[in-house]
Design a protein around this motif. Structure first.
Motif, PDB file in Angstrom:
ATOM      1  N   LEU A 166      11.406  -5.789  -7.197  1.00 20.65           N
ATOM      2  CA  LEU A 166      11.325  -7.066  -6.469  1.00 20.65           C
ATOM      3  C   LEU A 166      11.270  -8.246  -7.438  1.00 20.65           C
ATOM      4  O   LEU A 166      11.839  -9.307  -7.174  1.00 20.65           O
ATOM      5  N   MET A 167      10.577  -8.054  -8.543  1.00 19.24           N
ATOM      6  CA  MET A 167      10.376  -9.148  -9.491  1.00 19.24           C
ATOM      7  C   MET A 167      11.454  -9.211 -10.565  1.00 19.24           C
ATOM      8  O   MET A 167      11.390 -10.079 -11.445  1.00 19.24           O
ATOM      9  N   ASN A 168      12.415  -8.259 -10.523  1.00 19.76           N
ATOM     10  CA  ASN A 168      13.442  -8.188 -11.568  1.00 19.76           C
ATOM     11  C   ASN A 168      12.817  -8.048 -12.960  1.00 19.76           C
ATOM     12  O   ASN A 168      13.253  -8.653 -13.927  1.00 19.76           O
ATOM     13  N   ARG A 169      11.754  -7.249 -13.025  1.00 20.65           N
ATOM     14  CA  ARG A 169      11.104  -6.974 -14.306  1.00 20.65           C
ATOM     15  C   ARG A 169      11.080  -5.463 -14.506  1.00 20.65           C
ATOM     16  O   ARG A 169      10.972  -4.699 -13.567  1.00 20.65           O
ATOM     17  N   LYS A 170      11.108  -5.053 -15.794  1.00 11.95           N
ATOM     18  CA  LYS A 170      11.126  -3.611 -16.058  1.00 11.95           C
ATOM     19  C   LYS A 170       9.727  -3.012 -16.089  1.00 11.95           C
ATOM     20  O   LYS A 170       9.524  -1.879 -15.722  1.00 11.95           O
ATOM     21  N   SER A 171       8.758  -3.782 -16.552  1.00 17.99           N
ATOM     22  CA  SER A 171       7.434  -3.182 -16.724  1.00 17.99           C
ATOM     23  C   SER A 171       6.303  -4.142 -16.366  1.00 17.99           C
ATOM     24  O   SER A 171       5.261  -4.156 -17.008  1.00 17.99           O
ATOM     25  N   LEU A 172       6.515  -4.940 -15.337  1.00 13.52           N
ATOM     26  CA  LEU A 172       5.448  -5.835 -14.868  1.00 13.52           C
ATOM     27  C   LEU A 172       4.295  -4.993 -14.320  1.00 13.52           C
ATOM     28  O   LEU A 172       3.146  -5.108 -14.742  1.00 13.52           O
ATOM     29  N   ALA A 173       4.619  -4.122 -13.346  1.00 14.52           N
ATOM     30  CA  ALA A 173       3.635  -3.153 -12.851  1.00 14.52           C
ATOM     31  C   ALA A 173       3.839  -1.862 -13.633  1.00 14.52           C
ATOM     32  O   ALA A 173       4.968  -1.427 -13.835  1.00 14.52           O
ATOM     33  N   ARG A 174       2.761  -1.263 -14.074  1.00 13.27           N
ATOM     34  CA  ARG A 174       2.872  -0.071 -14.912  1.00 13.27           C
ATOM     35  C   ARG A 174       3.265   1.134 -14.069  1.00 13.27           C
ATOM     36  O   ARG A 174       2.594   1.475 -13.095  1.00 13.27           O
ATOM     37  N   THR A 175       4.360   1.778 -14.471  1.00 14.32           N
ATOM     38  CA  THR A 175       4.752   3.021 -13.814  1.00 14.32           C
ATOM     39  C   THR A 175       4.243   4.175 -14.673  1.00 14.32           C
ATOM     40  O   THR A 175       4.108   4.044 -15.889  1.00 14.32           O
ATOM     41  N   SER A 176       3.951   5.299 -14.016  1.00 13.52           N
ATOM     42  CA  SER A 176       3.388   6.417 -14.759  1.00 13.52           C
ATOM     43  C   SER A 176       3.755   7.716 -14.073  1.00 13.52           C
ATOM     44  O   SER A 176       3.850   7.786 -12.849  1.00 13.52           O
ATOM     45  N   SER A 177       3.938   8.765 -14.880  1.00 13.85           N
ATOM     46  CA  SER A 177       4.157  10.090 -14.298  1.00 13.85           C
ATOM     47  C   SER A 177       2.838  10.656 -13.783  1.00 13.85           C
ATOM     48  O   SER A 177       2.801  11.639 -13.069  1.00 13.85           O
ATOM     49  N   GLN A 178       1.746  10.009 -14.149  1.00 16.14           N
ATOM     50  CA  GLN A 178       0.427  10.443 -13.678  1.00 16.14           C
ATOM     51  C   GLN A 178       0.025   9.588 -12.484  1.00 16.14           C
ATOM     52  O   GLN A 178      -0.236   8.403 -12.621  1.00 16.14           O
ATOM     53  N   PRO A 179      -0.004  10.186 -11.270  1.00 16.33           N
ATOM     54  CA  PRO A 179      -0.362   9.401 -10.083  1.00 16.33           C
ATOM     55  C   PRO A 179      -1.741   8.778 -10.194  1.00 16.33           C
ATOM     56  O   PRO A 179      -2.604   9.270 -10.907  1.00 16.33           O
ATOM     57  N   GLY A 180      -1.920   7.691  -9.461  1.00 15.96           N
ATOM     58  CA  GLY A 180      -3.240   7.064  -9.404  1.00 15.96           C
ATOM     59  C   GLY A 180      -3.508   6.091 -10.521  1.00 15.96           C
ATOM     60  O   GLY A 180      -4.646   5.797 -10.851  1.00 15.96           O
ATOM     61  N   LYS A 181      -2.445   5.560 -11.136  1.00 17.32           N
ATOM     62  CA  LYS A 181      -2.617   4.642 -12.270  1.00 17.32           C
ATOM     63  C   LYS A 181      -3.275   3.330 -11.818  1.00 17.32           C
ATOM     64  O   LYS A 181      -4.091   2.765 -12.535  1.00 17.32           O
ATOM     65  N   ALA A 214       0.852  -1.188   0.000  1.00 14.80           N
ATOM     66  CA  ALA A 214       0.000   0.000   0.000  1.00 14.80           C
ATOM     67  C   ALA A 214       0.889   1.240   0.000  1.00 14.80           C
ATOM     68  O   ALA A 214       2.033   1.201   0.452  1.00 14.80           O
ATOM     69  N   GLY A 215       0.339   2.341  -0.496  1.00 17.37           N
ATOM     70  CA  GLY A 215       1.096   3.585  -0.490  1.00 17.37           C
ATOM     71  C   GLY A 215       0.391   4.631  -1.316  1.00 17.37           C
ATOM     72  O   GLY A 215      -0.460   4.302  -2.144  1.00 17.37           O
ATOM     73  N   LYS A 216       0.742   5.897  -1.103  1.00 13.46           N
ATOM     74  CA  LYS A 216       0.059   6.931  -1.865  1.00 13.46           C
ATOM     75  C   LYS A 216       0.485   6.890  -3.329  1.00 13.46           C
ATOM     76  O   LYS A 216       1.447   6.229  -3.701  1.00 13.46           O
ATOM     77  N   SER A 217      -0.243   7.622  -4.147  1.00 13.05           N
ATOM     78  CA  SER A 217      -0.203   7.428  -5.589  1.00 13.05           C
ATOM     79  C   SER A 217       1.162   7.625  -6.239  1.00 13.05           C
ATOM     80  O   SER A 217       1.451   7.030  -7.252  1.00 13.05           O
ATOM     81  N   ASN A 218       1.997   8.486  -5.689  1.00 13.73           N
ATOM     82  CA  ASN A 218       3.270   8.778  -6.360  1.00 13.73           C
ATOM     83  C   ASN A 218       4.475   8.324  -5.541  1.00 13.73           C
ATOM     84  O   ASN A 218       5.554   8.893  -5.634  1.00 13.73           O
ATOM     85  N   VAL A 219       4.299   7.287  -4.729  1.00 12.66           N
ATOM     86  CA  VAL A 219       5.352   6.891  -3.783  1.00 12.66           C
ATOM     87  C   VAL A 219       6.358   5.906  -4.394  1.00 12.66           C
ATOM     88  O   VAL A 219       7.388   5.617  -3.803  1.00 12.66           O
ATOM     89  N   GLY A 220       6.058   5.388  -5.596  1.00 11.24           N
ATOM     90  CA  GLY A 220       6.985   4.468  -6.240  1.00 11.24           C
ATOM     91  C   GLY A 220       6.645   3.002  -6.037  1.00 11.24           C
ATOM     92  O   GLY A 220       7.517   2.143  -6.047  1.00 11.24           O
ATOM     93  N   LYS A 221       5.338   2.719  -5.893  1.00 11.38           N
ATOM     94  CA  LYS A 221       4.912   1.341  -5.627  1.00 11.38           C
ATOM     95  C   LYS A 221       5.177   0.426  -6.828  1.00 11.38           C
ATOM     96  O   LYS A 221       5.681  -0.681  -6.681  1.00 11.38           O
ATOM     97  N   SER A 222       4.830   0.907  -8.032  1.00 14.05           N
ATOM     98  CA  SER A 222       5.058   0.095  -9.228  1.00 14.05           C
ATOM     99  C   SER A 222       6.551  -0.162  -9.428  1.00 14.05           C
ATOM    100  O   SER A 222       6.958  -1.272  -9.794  1.00 14.05           O
ATOM    101  N   SER A 223       7.366   0.858  -9.181  1.00 19.15           N
ATOM    102  CA  SER A 223       8.823   0.691  -9.329  1.00 19.15           C
ATOM    103  C   SER A 223       9.358  -0.334  -8.334  1.00 19.15           C
ATOM    104  O   SER A 223      10.246  -1.133  -8.655  1.00 19.15           O
ATOM    105  N   LEU A 224       8.826  -0.324  -7.117  1.00 22.84           N
ATOM    106  CA  LEU A 224       9.240  -1.299  -6.109  1.00 22.84           C
ATOM    107  C   LEU A 224       8.880  -2.726  -6.552  1.00 22.84           C
ATOM    108  O   LEU A 224       9.700  -3.642  -6.471  1.00 22.84           O
ATOM    109  N   ILE A 225       7.642  -2.896  -7.026  1.00 23.31           N
ATOM    110  CA  ILE A 225       7.199  -4.230  -7.443  1.00 23.31           C
ATOM    111  C   ILE A 225       8.064  -4.728  -8.607  1.00 23.31           C
ATOM    112  O   ILE A 225       8.498  -5.876  -8.624  1.00 23.31           O
TER     113      ILE A 225
END
Length: 201
Positions: free
Chosen positions: A43-58, A29-40
């Motif tokens: 952890l998974m050694n993947r570049k784009s498993l979770a979608r990262t976005s400059s637009q919070p709340g993806k 859990a975490g607020k919209s721009n905290v880097g949750k997708s980047s963390l996931i």
């Protein structure tokens, strides 16, 4: 854990029933721009498993990532800055609450907080909310690479005081850039998924 296979298995929306996966789950859990997708992704050694976005709340759904067919990593909707109506935010909150109440195999909740800033009111609310739902959240202090090494302890103290953390709460500094903190997070996940059997819901 050696990542052999990972996939987005289940997407749970506002009207969806919380799935009972039968496997240990670890939620983030975490607020919209905290880097949750980047963390996931780190952890998974993947570049784009979770979608990262400059637009919070993806992330507007609860996403269940199947790891090696032995556990699920669960990505909860971000809170805070998303440009959506209060009604939608309330539905997201209800969705997260339902998940925390209804998952039979949730083993741990990681709460991500930006190490650079004082915790927000939403961060404090989420921390207390997770505690009130019977979990002891593990704090991940993200964006570690954005501050000087000499500032780290001062900023960690700011997080502990700002969130009013319970004694003994674990705080892991993390950087998606350098991967610092990745091994500590995996050690904790490995230990909790090997623990007790599922709880009654």
């Amino acid at each position: 854990m050696v990542i052999k296979q990972v996939s987005l298995d289940i997407v749970c929306g506002i009207t969806s029933k919380v799935p009972q996966t039968g496997r240990p789950e670890v939620a983030f859990a975490g607020k919209s721009n905290v880097g949750k997708s980047s963390l996931i992704n780190a952890l998974m050694n993947r570049k784009s498993l979770a979608r990262t976005s400059s637009q919070p709340g993806k992330t507007q759904t609860i996403n269940f990532y199947n790891v090696n067919d032995v556990m699920y990593l669960v990505d909860l909707p971000g809170y805070g800055y998303a440009k959506v109506s209060e009604a939608v935010k309330a539905k997201w909150g209800k969705m997260i609450e339902n998940y925390l109440h209804q998952s039979a195999t949730l083993k741990a909740v990681f709460l991500l907080v930006d190490i650079r800033h004082e915790p927000s009111g939403n961060d404090r609310l989420m921390y207390r909310w997770i505690c009130d739902n019977g979990y002891e959240p593990i704090i991940v202090a993200t964006k570690l690479d954005k501050i000087k090494r000499s500032q780290v302890q001062k900023h960690l103290k700011m997080l502990r005081q700002g969130l009013e953390l319970l004694p003994g709460t674990q705080v892991i500094p993390f950087s998606a850039e350098t991967k610092q903190g990745r091994e500590e997070i995996w050690e904790l996940m490995d230990s909790v998924i090997a623990e007790e059997p599922q709880r009654e819901v």
